[in-house]
Design a protein around this motif. Structure first.
Motif, mmCIF file in Angstrom:
data_model
loop_
_atom_site.group_PDB
_atom_site.id
_atom_site.type_symbol
_atom_site.label_atom_id
_atom_site.label_comp_id
_atom_site.label_asym_id
_atom_site.label_seq_id
_atom_site.Cartn_x
_atom_site.Cartn_y
_atom_site.Cartn_z
ATOM 1 N N TYR A 1 0.994 -1.123 -0.019
ATOM 2 C CA TYR A 1 -0.095 -0.109 0.027
ATOM 3 C C TYR A 1 1.043 1.214 -0.086
ATOM 4 C CZ TYR A 1 -3.920 -3.085 1.340
ATOM 5 O OH TYR A 1 -4.951 -3.879 1.420
ATOM 6 N N VAL A 2 0.463 2.159 -0.824
ATOM 7 C CA VAL A 2 1.179 3.330 -0.720
ATOM 8 C C VAL A 2 0.920 4.163 0.602
ATOM 9 C CG1 VAL A 2 1.117 5.998 -1.705
ATOM 10 C CG2 VAL A 2 0.961 3.967 -3.113
ATOM 11 N N CYS A 3 -0.155 3.974 1.167
ATOM 12 C CA CYS A 3 -0.566 4.472 2.454
ATOM 13 C C CYS A 3 -2.108 3.953 2.755
ATOM 14 C CB CYS A 3 -0.796 6.006 2.755
ATOM 15 S SG CYS A 3 -1.681 6.862 1.355
ATOM 16 N N GLN A 4 -2.117 4.070 4.171
ATOM 17 C CA GLN A 4 -3.544 3.550 4.543
ATOM 18 C C GLN A 4 -4.328 4.447 5.304
ATOM 19 O OE1 GLN A 4 -3.662 -0.427 5.997
ATOM 20 N NE2 GLN A 4 -1.365 -0.511 5.976
ATOM 21 N N LEU A 5 -5.725 4.510 5.125
ATOM 22 C CA LEU A 5 -6.532 5.744 5.808
ATOM 23 C C LEU A 5 -7.443 5.045 6.822
ATOM 24 C CD1 LEU A 5 -7.969 7.662 2.726
ATOM 25 C CD2 LEU A 5 -6.231 8.583 4.185
ATOM 26 N N GLU A 6 -7.331 5.736 7.988
ATOM 27 C CA GLU A 6 -8.268 5.392 9.078
ATOM 28 C C GLU A 6 -9.413 6.133 8.876
ATOM 29 O OE1 GLU A 6 -8.315 5.019 13.997
ATOM 30 O OE2 GLU A 6 -7.309 6.764 12.953
ATOM 31 N N TYR A 7 -9.399 7.366 8.675
ATOM 32 C CA TYR A 7 -10.683 8.378 8.449
ATOM 33 C C TYR A 7 -10.458 9.570 7.775
ATOM 34 C CZ TYR A 7 -9.230 10.990 12.591
ATOM 35 O OH TYR A 7 -8.611 11.653 13.516
ATOM 36 N N VAL A 8 -11.360 9.960 7.143
ATOM 37 C CA VAL A 8 -11.186 11.258 6.426
ATOM 38 C C VAL A 8 -12.274 12.338 7.132
ATOM 39 C CG1 VAL A 8 -10.311 10.385 4.247
ATOM 40 C CG2 VAL A 8 -12.819 10.974 4.663
ATOM 41 N N LEU A 9 -12.024 13.684 7.043
ATOM 42 C CA LEU A 9 -12.570 14.608 7.878
ATOM 43 C C LEU A 9 -12.558 15.963 6.789
ATOM 44 C CD1 LEU A 9 -14.776 15.777 10.117
ATOM 45 C CD2 LEU A 9 -12.625 16.120 11.458
ATOM 46 N N PHE A 10 -13.741 16.489 6.484
ATOM 47 C CA PHE A 10 -13.862 17.631 5.523
ATOM 48 C C PHE A 10 -14.163 18.807 6.581
ATOM 49 C CE2 PHE A 10 -14.620 14.311 2.550
ATOM 50 C CZ PHE A 10 -13.893 14.605 1.558
ATOM 51 N N LEU A 11 -13.350 19.812 6.626
ATOM 52 C CA LEU A 11 -13.516 20.935 7.516
ATOM 53 C C LEU A 11 -13.485 22.286 6.764
ATOM 54 C CD1 LEU A 11 -10.623 20.030 9.887
ATOM 55 C CD2 LEU A 11 -13.059 19.754 10.458
ATOM 56 N N GLU A 12 -14.130 23.287 7.274
ATOM 57 C CA GLU A 12 -14.320 24.765 6.968
ATOM 58 C C GLU A 12 -12.902 25.246 7.328
ATOM 59 O OE1 GLU A 12 -17.545 26.437 8.439
ATOM 60 O OE2 GLU A 12 -19.210 25.161 7.430
ATOM 61 N N ASP A 13 -12.454 26.430 6.682
ATOM 62 C CA ASP A 13 -11.383 27.028 7.232
ATOM 63 C C ASP A 13 -11.508 27.217 8.917
ATOM 64 O OD1 ASP A 13 -9.469 27.911 5.695
ATOM 65 O OD2 ASP A 13 -10.706 29.231 4.498
ATOM 66 N N LEU A 14 -10.403 27.077 9.512
ATOM 67 C CA LEU A 14 -10.447 27.291 10.940
ATOM 68 C C LEU A 14 -10.344 28.827 11.230
ATOM 69 C CD1 LEU A 14 -7.610 24.948 11.602
ATOM 70 C CD2 LEU A 14 -10.211 24.495 12.068
#
Length: 912
Positions: free
Chosen positions: A519-532
């Motif tokens: 694997y190139v990499c493995q994802l546990e989760y993703v989270l889309f965020l607005e600008d902080l």
């Protein structure tokens, strides 16, 4: 003659009318719940109820019972039993026609009741528990007592000409009270002070002292954790560790604070939905995160998420409503008026939470170390320097939410079209070179960042996020880094500004990797965020990095409940025959129609919790007071704590139950300490438990309470009492669960590296409540005494009596250690063996042994002393290294055997 006939007609009519009126007036009306429902439930409902509707005939409700059957005619014609098909079938001599079908026929009295019921119009009635309780007037006071509980109890005695038993002696009473209220026996000093106190309110003072004890919360939390199916592990195959002891501590504190039960309910079912919830109220929602979580590779996350939600429905209805809802998952209730669809309307309240069946058990409440908390304060201070007060306050809340929960995460099982990519171990999304996976229907409006939880053993490569198609516009790129040894790392990827809902393709690239299968990499989760907050202000980049570092810092994580945002809200359907893969009609959150209307409440978990504790709900207060009554008296006013439905037990004292329920709700404001104080101050509770032949014949199970309670202590109380009597019990409260001594080799669970590491020092002797609880292998000595396994909710523990229990108290390390502690006290109390035995017996039971008992114990001491004096090798095995070197070691060993025997007596493990 003609005149005589004309005169005779009205006279005959008058006589016939009078006879008819007289006959029907003298006929007692049939009571549906008492006379008819038991017949229907035991003889008819299996073929003609919620599960089956043979021949189109159903007795689920009156409306169903009177409708036309497959024959085109109704089976019941109100007011006309003779023409009712039901009666014809009951009387038929043809075995293929007669009902019940191919079973024993109804008795003549039962058929007579059915005829009478139909002739009287086939009236239906709600089961007693589903009718709102009314506060009846108190029965008259008597010379014995004017206490409300006693007045109801004594009024019930009149039919059986029973009289109250004499009061329990003071020592017995204080031991009973102390074990009931704090789960521990009184100390010698407390007992002596009570016996010496001759003031009128001496007993009342003890009640108040025990209610104020910090150990009160520990005792009652033990009961509640059975209901909450609390465990320190996740369940299923691996049964790995779960960090949820913070919930256990919340329960202890709630009982100690005497938190009103309605508030206790709101916090556990919907603390996250309260306005401005505190950390404690959020931790309270872990109540429904005690459901099992399956970490086995290859399992379907949605299947086990759904299983957890189904359990939450059944649990809530059992704990707060005393209703067996679980069977309605597959069909309408066989005995109570709950339709199949209504289970899924209840499920809709719980099906919009973020939690998933994933190893991280998200969502979690993240609790940071003190140095991290300081950094959080610094970021907030920067915000307040850069932004106007309202914007700074809103920005602080955004940051708090991100750091506390990091939600709404999207997990790998949400991706599809996996090509040269897979769910590694069924959990993490991994992709090889040129591999990809699609994430559908992502709302990109306002999303400026993508937070990834990622790991890799490659130093190079990229992860591209492409919009709408595999070769679509690249809106974000992650430059891969090696993370082995550091686990999952949280990284921030900047996204190109966008709007609307799009499919996104996550494309893995690393042409240079040595093994194309890696694997190139493995994802546990993703989270889309607005600008902080403060993204355009000086110092933003430094603070953004600080926030990212905090997300990667060590933290304590507690599984909690969080509601889905609107764009991720789930739809709800009926599961046909309970199969989650076979969807029926779509449903909305609602409660069963036979209970008070839900229309005035918000259709979420908070609305449900408010409905449960509303004044109109007929069940919650009844179920709750009944549960606490059972803990004190051994049996509930309704024996079946888990089932108040038509198949449950009838209340032994219905008027008392309703009076207590209303009093608890209105006058006591749901405060449990007030309820318990009321109950233990009754003379009913204070009676001696001695039984005589007359009482045994009239009331063998003591349901009429003409004597005090005598039941075996709970598993936790037996262990805690032994340690307390041996002066070993630690008073330390709260914190992570401990691992006291247990037999070697108990933990042998496949695919798990967890080990039982015996706690040292006082942690080995903490209250049983704090013992590490593993679902696949609960603490053996507690399980032997009928502690709940905690896989599911347990409203009522059974009480068994097996030889294994005696083997535990005679041989288990904890009980032998406690016995040695008592023996050491016995040596210090007196110089002669006989007086030492008397002192130890009194220390354990707060009474002196009679002559026969003392003789047996003395003989046991003499035989044991002789044995250990002659066999020094046995002495060395029996006592620890330090103790067996003492000059009086054989005597200490002999006293330990005697103390162990005392702690094995029925009197010791029983609440007299």
């Amino acid at each position: 003659m003609k005149f005589f006939k004309i005169l005779l007609i009205p006279i005959v009519a008058l006589i016939v009318g009078w006879i008819s009126r007289h006959w029907f007036r003298s006929e007692e009306p049939v009571d549906f719940n008492t006379d008819i429902r038991p017949i229907l439930n035991t003889k008819c409902i299996s073929c003609h109820g919620g599960v089956k509707e043979s021949a189109g005939f159903s007795l689920f409700s009156r409306e169903d019972a009177l409708r036309k059957t497959k024959s085109g005619k109704p089976a019941i014609i109100p007011g006309n039993a003779a023409d009712s098909e039901l009666i014809r079938r009951l009387l038929s001599e043809d075995e293929d026609e007669r009902m019940p079908y191919h079973a024993a026929p109804l008795s003549n009295p039962e058929i007579a009741k059915m005829k009478q019921w139909i002739n009287q119009g086939a009236p239906w009635a709600d089961h007693w528990a589903y009718v709102k309780p009314e506060k009846k007037a108190l029965p008259p006071a008597t010379n014995w007592s004017d206490h409300p509980v006693d007045r109801f109890i004594q009024a019930r005695w009149q039919a059986d000409t029973l009289q109250p038993s004499s009061p329990a002696d003071k020592a017995t009473l204080l031991r009973r009270l102390s074990l009931d209220l704090i789960g521990l026996p009184p100390t010698s000093a407390e007992m002596q002070a009570f016996l010496a106190d001759k003031s009128p309110k001496t007993y009342e003072k003890q009640v108040d002292r025990l209610l104020a004890s910090p150990h009160f919360g520990e005792r009652w939390a033990s009961m509640w954790l059975d209901l909450a199916r609390y465990s320190d592990t996740k369940g299923y195959e691996k049964d790995d560790y779960r960090n949820i002891w913070g919930f256990r501590d919340y329960v202890i504190r709630s009982f100690n604070q005497d938190k009103p039960f309605d508030q206790f309910t709101l916090e556990q079912l919907a603390g996250d939905l309260l306005p401005e919830p505190t950390e404690e109220q959020i931790i309270a929602t872990a109540y429904h995160r005690n459901t099992a979580n399956n970490d086995e590779g290859g399992t379907d996350d949605e299947e086990f998420r759904t299983t957890a939600v189904l359990d939450r429905v059944s649990n809530t209805w059992e704990v707060w409503q005393g209703t067996t809802m679980a069977c309605v998952q597959c069909h309408s209730h066989p005995y109570d008026p709950i339709r199949h669809q209504e289970f899924y309307e209840s499920m809709a309240f719980f099906n919009n939470t973020r939690d998933e069946d994933v190893p991280g058990e998200y969502p979690n409440l993240n609790k940071y170390q003190p140095e991290a908390e300081l950094k959080i304060k610094q970021v907030k201070a920067w915000l307040h320097q850069q932004l106007p007060a309202p914007e700074a306050a809103a920005g602080s809340k955004t940051i708090e939410h991100l750091l506390q929960f990091t939600e709404p995460k999207i997990h790998p099982h949400a991706f599809d079209q996996l090509t040269n990519a897979a769910l590694s171990d069924g959990k993490y999304l991994g992709g090889g070179h040129a591999g990809y996976a699609r994430l559908k229907n992502v709302n990109l409006t306002g999303k400026a960042n993508l937070l990834l939880s990622i790991r890799s053993n490659q130093k190079e490569g990229t992860l591209e996020i492409r919009q709408d198609k595999l070769d679509g516009e690249v809106i974000g790129v992650y430059q891969n880094k090696k993370t082995i040894g550091r686990g999952n790392q949280r990284v921030l990827v900047k996204l190109k500004p966008g709007t609307g809902i799009h499919d996104l393709y996550f494309v893995f690239k690393n042409a240079a990797q040595p093994n194309p299968q890696d694997y190139v990499c493995q994802l546990e989760y993703v989270l889309f965020l607005e600008d902080l907050p403060g993204s355009s202000k000086p110092g933003y980049l430094e603070n953004e990095q600080t926030l990212l570092a905090l997300l990667n810092a060590e933290m304590e994580q507690i599984p909690v409940m969080r509601e889905n945002p609107s764009e991720l809200s789930r739809k709800n359907w009926v599961f046909v025959r309970g199969n989650w893969l076979t969807k029926g009609p779509e449903v909305q959150p609602n409660t069963p129609r036979f209970l008070p209307d839900f229309k005035n409440f918000k259709k979420n978990r908070l609305g449900l919790a408010q409905w449960l504790v509303s004044p109109e709900n007929p069940l919650t207060a009844r179920v709750t007071v009944n549960r606490f009554w059972e803990q004190l008296f051994g049996t509930g006013l309704v024996e079946s704590l888990e089932d108040f439905g038509s198949q449950g037990s009838k209340p032994s004292h219905p008027e008392l139950l309703d009076w207590l329920a209303i009093h608890f709700q209105r006058e006591q404001n749901w405060q449990i300490k007030k309820l318990l104080r009321l109950l233990v101050l009754s003379k009913t509770y204070q009676q001696s438990s001695r039984v005589n032949a007359r009482l045994l014949a009239k009331d063998p199970a003591n349901r009429l309470l003409a004597r005090g309670p005598r039941v075996r202590l709970s598993a936790e109380q037996i262990r805690d009492q032994a340690l307390a009597t041996g002066s070993l019990l630690s008073s330390k409260m709260y914190g992570a669960s401990v691992m006291p001594p247990q037999p070697p080799g108990v933990w042998q669970v496949v695919y798990s590296g967890m080990q039982w590491e015996t706690s040292e020092g006082e942690d080995a002797y903490r209250r049983a409540l704090y013992t590490f609880w593993r679902r696949s292998s609960p603490y053996p000595s507690l399980l032997t005494f009928d502690a709940a396994g905690r896989e599911v909710c347990v409203s009522r523990r059974i009480r068994t009596n097996t030889p294994l229990q005696a083997l535990v108290t005679l041989n288990d390390t904890v009980y032998l250690t406690a016995a040695r502690g008592l023996a050491q006290q016995m040596q210090n109390m007196s110089a002669t063996p006989q007086n030492q035995i008397k002192a130890g017996y009194y220390r354990a039971l707060f009474k002196q042994p009679n002559f026969a008992t003392l003789h047996v114990l003395t003989r046991l001491y003499q035989q044991s002393e002789q044995h250990f004096t002659q066999k020094t090798q046995e002495l060395q095995k029996f006592l620890p290294a330090i103790d067996h070197q003492l000059k009086n070691a054989p005597q200490l060993a002999a006293l330990t055997v005697v103390a162990n025997a005392i702690m094995n007596l029925d009197e010791f493990i029983t609440k007299e």
